[in-house]
Design an enzyme around this catalytic site. Structure first.
Site, short mmCIF file in Angstrom:
data_model
loop_
_atom_site.label_atom_id
_atom_site.label_comp_id
_atom_site.label_asym_id
_atom_site.label_seq_id
_atom_site.Cartn_x
_atom_site.Cartn_y
_atom_site.Cartn_z
N CYS A 237 -9.66 -3.54 -10.05
CA CYS A 237 -9.25 -2.13 -9.34
C CYS A 237 -7.66 -2.45 -8.90
O CYS A 237 -7.48 -1.48 -8.22
CB CYS A 237 -10.25 -1.82 -8.45
SG CYS A 237 -10.62 -3.00 -7.01
N ASN B 281 -4.26 -6.95 -6.56
CA ASN B 281 -3.06 -7.09 -5.65
C ASN B 281 -3.21 -8.29 -4.64
O ASN B 281 -1.96 -8.72 -4.52
CB ASN B 281 -2.89 -5.76 -4.97
CG ASN B 281 -3.04 -4.44 -5.79
OD1 ASN B 281 -2.87 -4.41 -6.98
ND2 ASN B 281 -3.54 -3.37 -5.38
N ASP B 282 -4.36 -8.34 -4.21
CA ASP B 282 -4.37 -9.42 -3.10
C ASP B 282 -4.46 -10.72 -3.76
O ASP B 282 -3.98 -11.81 -3.17
CB ASP B 282 -5.45 -9.14 -2.11
CG ASP B 282 -4.98 -8.23 -1.01
OD1 ASP B 282 -3.86 -8.41 -0.38
OD2 ASP B 282 -5.82 -7.29 -0.83
N ARG C 229 2.94 -9.31 -0.37
CA ARG C 229 3.04 -8.31 -1.31
C ARG C 229 4.03 -6.94 -0.71
O ARG C 229 4.16 -6.34 -1.40
CB ARG C 229 1.73 -7.68 -1.69
CG ARG C 229 0.85 -7.13 -0.70
CD ARG C 229 -0.66 -6.90 -1.03
NE ARG C 229 -0.75 -5.64 -1.38
CZ ARG C 229 -2.03 -4.95 -1.53
NH1 ARG C 229 -3.00 -5.82 -1.34
NH2 ARG C 229 -2.23 -3.92 -1.96
N ARG D 87 -15.49 1.71 -0.65
CA ARG D 87 -15.31 0.26 -0.08
C ARG D 87 -15.12 0.37 1.23
O ARG D 87 -14.90 1.37 1.90
CB ARG D 87 -13.71 -0.25 -0.71
CG ARG D 87 -13.31 -1.50 0.04
CD ARG D 87 -12.20 -2.17 -0.58
NE ARG D 87 -10.94 -1.42 -0.06
CZ ARG D 87 -9.73 -1.55 -0.44
NH1 ARG D 87 -9.47 -2.45 -1.24
NH2 ARG D 87 -8.77 -1.07 -0.06
N GLU E 114 -10.65 -10.95 -4.43
CA GLU E 114 -9.17 -11.02 -4.15
C GLU E 114 -8.80 -12.03 -3.37
O GLU E 114 -7.73 -12.08 -3.01
CB GLU E 114 -8.84 -9.69 -3.68
CG GLU E 114 -9.68 -9.22 -2.47
CD GLU E 114 -9.50 -7.78 -1.73
OE1 GLU E 114 -8.54 -7.17 -2.43
OE2 GLU E 114 -10.25 -7.35 -0.88
N ARG F 43 -10.80 4.00 -1.31
CA ARG F 43 -10.22 3.07 -0.23
C ARG F 43 -10.62 3.82 0.89
O ARG F 43 -9.64 4.54 1.66
CB ARG F 43 -8.59 2.75 -0.24
CG ARG F 43 -8.33 1.88 -1.40
CD ARG F 43 -6.74 1.64 -1.26
NE ARG F 43 -6.44 0.58 -2.26
CZ ARG F 43 -5.98 0.59 -3.40
NH1 ARG F 43 -5.85 1.89 -4.13
NH2 ARG F 43 -5.61 -0.45 -4.04
N HIS G 272 0.82 -1.15 0.14
CA HIS G 272 -0.02 -0.07 -0.18
C HIS G 272 0.85 1.29 0.11
O HIS G 272 0.55 2.31 -0.41
CB HIS G 272 -1.16 0.00 1.03
CG HIS G 272 -2.06 -0.86 0.92
ND1 HIS G 272 -2.03 -2.42 1.34
CD2 HIS G 272 -3.11 -0.84 0.32
CE1 HIS G 272 -3.18 -2.98 0.89
NE2 HIS G 272 -4.04 -2.10 0.20
C1 PEP Z 1 -6.55 -5.21 -4.37
O1 PEP Z 1 -6.14 -6.14 -3.60
O2 PEP Z 1 -6.14 -5.44 -5.56
C2 PEP Z 1 -6.89 -4.08 -4.17
C3 PEP Z 1 -7.38 -3.15 -5.04
O3 PEP Z 1 -7.46 -3.67 -2.83
P1 PEP Z 1 -5.90 -3.18 -1.82
O4 PEP Z 1 -4.77 -2.64 -2.77
O5 PEP Z 1 -6.44 -1.64 -1.05
O6 PEP Z 1 -5.68 -4.17 -0.85
MG MG Z 2 -7.01 -5.77 -1.69
#
Ligand code: PEP
Ligand code: MG
Length: 574
Positions: A506, A458-459, A469, A337, A435, A301, A194
């Site tokens: 996203c 991402n997750d 990550r 979210r 995710e 977010r 993040h």
């Molecule tokens: C993701 O996990 O791709 C996502 C958009 O949420 P975050 O990056 O805030 O975990």
């Molecule tokens: Mg996420």
């Protein structure tokens, strides 16, 4: 002496500026064992650092303006007393001698011991003095880690500064939104941490996973930051500086050229429209989303409203924030979210004791275990929905019971608002994030109960490939093109199409222009990304012929081996 460091470029662009070392709460200190013959020298280095800080404090006191409050001078007196106390100015030297360790390590150990002693004090006033100890120790640490024997070089106000840190948390980054750094670099972290995501949202070059940059770079060193290739050049010679000034200009020209695409509707060459949405972190980011002509907010977010504070935001504060964005977006959709904290997004009011927070009580799991926090947020979102097109997005769903519980709480909250005659949109759309691999594989059953899906790549990558990550030691294994990841995305897109439920992406893949044509070929028609990436992604869409991409993408998905996948991607992007 000039030298180069290599890490991961997490946010594009180039910067040239002087290093500003970041001192974190937690004193970061390298540790090494010294030969006996070097101990005397090390103790002298520590003494020199004490002398440097002593003269800094004297100088500060001598230059206090007449208008400065009396407390400021008293405060500097306290710092001088702390500095002269043997606990700080002598005990670390004993530690160097006996433990044969470097001065930074000795200082960090002794500081922590002192802080622990202060923390154990009954008297609240005395307990608070630990902050003074920490501040003096920070000064000493800076003096030690700066040019040995020299006062740290402060960048002049007009010079660009590059923030150099061992590690930065997402909440640190939120605070940096208010500062004007030219770039930042860290030893730890990965592309989709993040912290990296926030760096991209600040639109400044950033390089992470440099391992020991914080220890090697001194305060005031000249740095070139190449956020595209993940390279740092320390103390560059004039020829290199010139080369990078040229690259910087070139980058700016490219950015300017992209701006010409602002007015073009996002559609492929065959006329298929593609929705380009923005990811935002704080309400003020909505202005940039509008500036880049986003069709709406695909991911707000909301957790950043909960950071850098020791209490939770109440319903009214949240309502104002959500309504602000909904109004700013003038009827365009705004996907908010629900709270996604835990893992690398820590908040002061939440004590996390999980052994592995990424797999622990995070996001929807936390909200369901603290229903009052969830209900307060849902009430605020529902109230904001009266002023435009707010939508609710549930993060980190993994099983259907969680979804049922969350939907039940949302329904009950609507009922409570109805009973109290509080205006809201009774048909507000509710979506779920895909995710967690389990949710992707079970997308069919999630989609049946929801209005839309949003793939958090991402997750999804983190959990599919078992790669933290935020962990720089496994960052090289983080692979959006792994066939397992692509198959999960493809499956989710197919389910969405079959059940006629909109699906967007996203995660950071949506803003990576080198993946735009692949995702189009796989069937994605809605991308949500940081506004800074929107025009670059649009430029890829504008040159795309869907029929070609579909057949190339389906062949790529059958390729399996990484080298063949890369070869197919090159053909897709040709
Ligand atoms: C993701 O996990 O791709 C996502 C958009 O949420 P975050 O990056 O805030 O975990
Ligand atoms: Mg996420």
């Amino acid at each position: 002496m000039s030298f180069t460091l290599h890490g991961i470029g997490v946010s594009g662009g180039y910067a040239i500026g002087r290093a500003q070392l970041f001192s974190h709460d937690r004193l970061e200190a390298p540790h090494y064992v010294l030969r006996r013959e070097h101990l005397k020298e090390e103790i002298a280095r520590f003494d020199e650092a004490v002398a440097t800080v002593r003269s800094e404090l004297v100088e500060l006191q001598d230059h206090l303006p007449d208008s400065a409050p009396a407390e400021l001078s008293a405060f500097l007196d306290v710092h001088r007393l702390i500095l002269e106390d043997t606990m700080l100015s002598e005990v670390p030297k004993r530690c160097i001698q006996e433990g044969r360790c470097n001065a930074e390590w000795a200082l960090a150990q002794q500081t922590q011991a002192l802080i622990d002693q202060f923390e154990a004090m009954e008297d609240a006033y005395l307990r608070e003095r630990k902050n003074d100890v920490r501040q003096v120790a920070d000064r000493l640490m800076k003096a030690l880690m700066g040019h040995p024997g020299h006062a740290p070089v402060k960048p002049a106000a007009e010079e660009a500064s590059v923030l150099v840190a061992h590690d930065l948390s997402p909440s640190d980054m939120v605070l940096f939104k208010r500062h004007n750094y030219a770039a930042f670099i860290t030893d730890l972290g990965g592309t989709t941490s993040h912290t990296a995501i926030l760096a991209r949202s600040l639109n400044m070059p950033a390089v992470m996973a440099l391992h020991n940059a914080r220890a090697l770079i001194h305060e005031g060193d000249w740095l070139v930051v190449d956020g595209i290739n993940g390279v740092i050049i320390v103390d560059p010679d004039p020829a290199i500086l010139n080369e990078y000034r040229l690259r910087q200009d070139q980058w700016r020209i490219e950015q300017q050229q992209l701006k010409r695409l602002k007015k073009s509707p996002a559609a492929t060459l065959d006329g298929t429209p593609v929705e380009l949405l923005a990811n935002i972190d704080v309400p003020q980011d909505a202005a940039e989303a509008l500036e880049e002509r986003a069709a709406g907010i695909g991911l707000f977010r909301s957790e950043f409203l909960y950071m850098n504070r020791d209490s939770l935001p109440d319903e009214d504060e949240q309502f104002e924030a959500y309504r602000g964005v909904v109004r700013a977006m003038k009827g365009r959709p705004v996907v908010i979210r629900t709270l996604d904290v835990g893992a690398d997004k820590s908040v002061l009011w939440l004590k996390q004791e999980s052994v592995n927070p990424a797999l622990g009580l995070r996001a929807i799991r936390l909200c369901l275990s603290e229903p009052q926090i969830f209900i307060t947020q849902i009430r605020a979102m529902l109230r904001a929905s009266h002023y435009g097109q707010a939508r609710i997005l549930l993060p980190m769903l993994a099983n259907l019971n969680e979804l049922d519980q969350a939907l039940g709480l949302i329904e009950a909250t609507k009922q409570a608002l109805r009973d109290a005659d509080i205006p809201h949109d009774p048909h507000i759309q509710i979506g779920g994030m895909i995710e967690v691999p389990a949710a992707a594989l079970a997308a069919e059953w999630f989609a049946q109960r929801l209005d839309f899906l949003s793939i958090g790549t991402n997750d999804l990558i983190q959990y599919t490939l078992a790669i933290d990550r935020t962990d720089d030691s496994v960052a090289h294994l983080y692979d959006p093109l792994h066939p397992a990841v692509l198959k999960l995305i493809q499956h989710t897109l197919r389910i969405g199409k079959r059940l006629r439920k909109p699906v967007s992406v996203c995660g950071e893949m949506a803003g990576d222009a080198s993946l735009t044509r692949l995702l189009l070929g796989m069937g994605l028609r809605s991308f949500s990304m940081h506004p800074a990436h929107l025009l670059r992604v649009k430029s890829q869409i504008l040159r795309s012929q869907l029929a070609d991409l579909q057949s190339l993408a389906s062949r790529m998905l059958r390729a399996g081996r990484p080298d063949r996948i890369q070869a197919w991607l090159a053909r897709i992007n040709a």
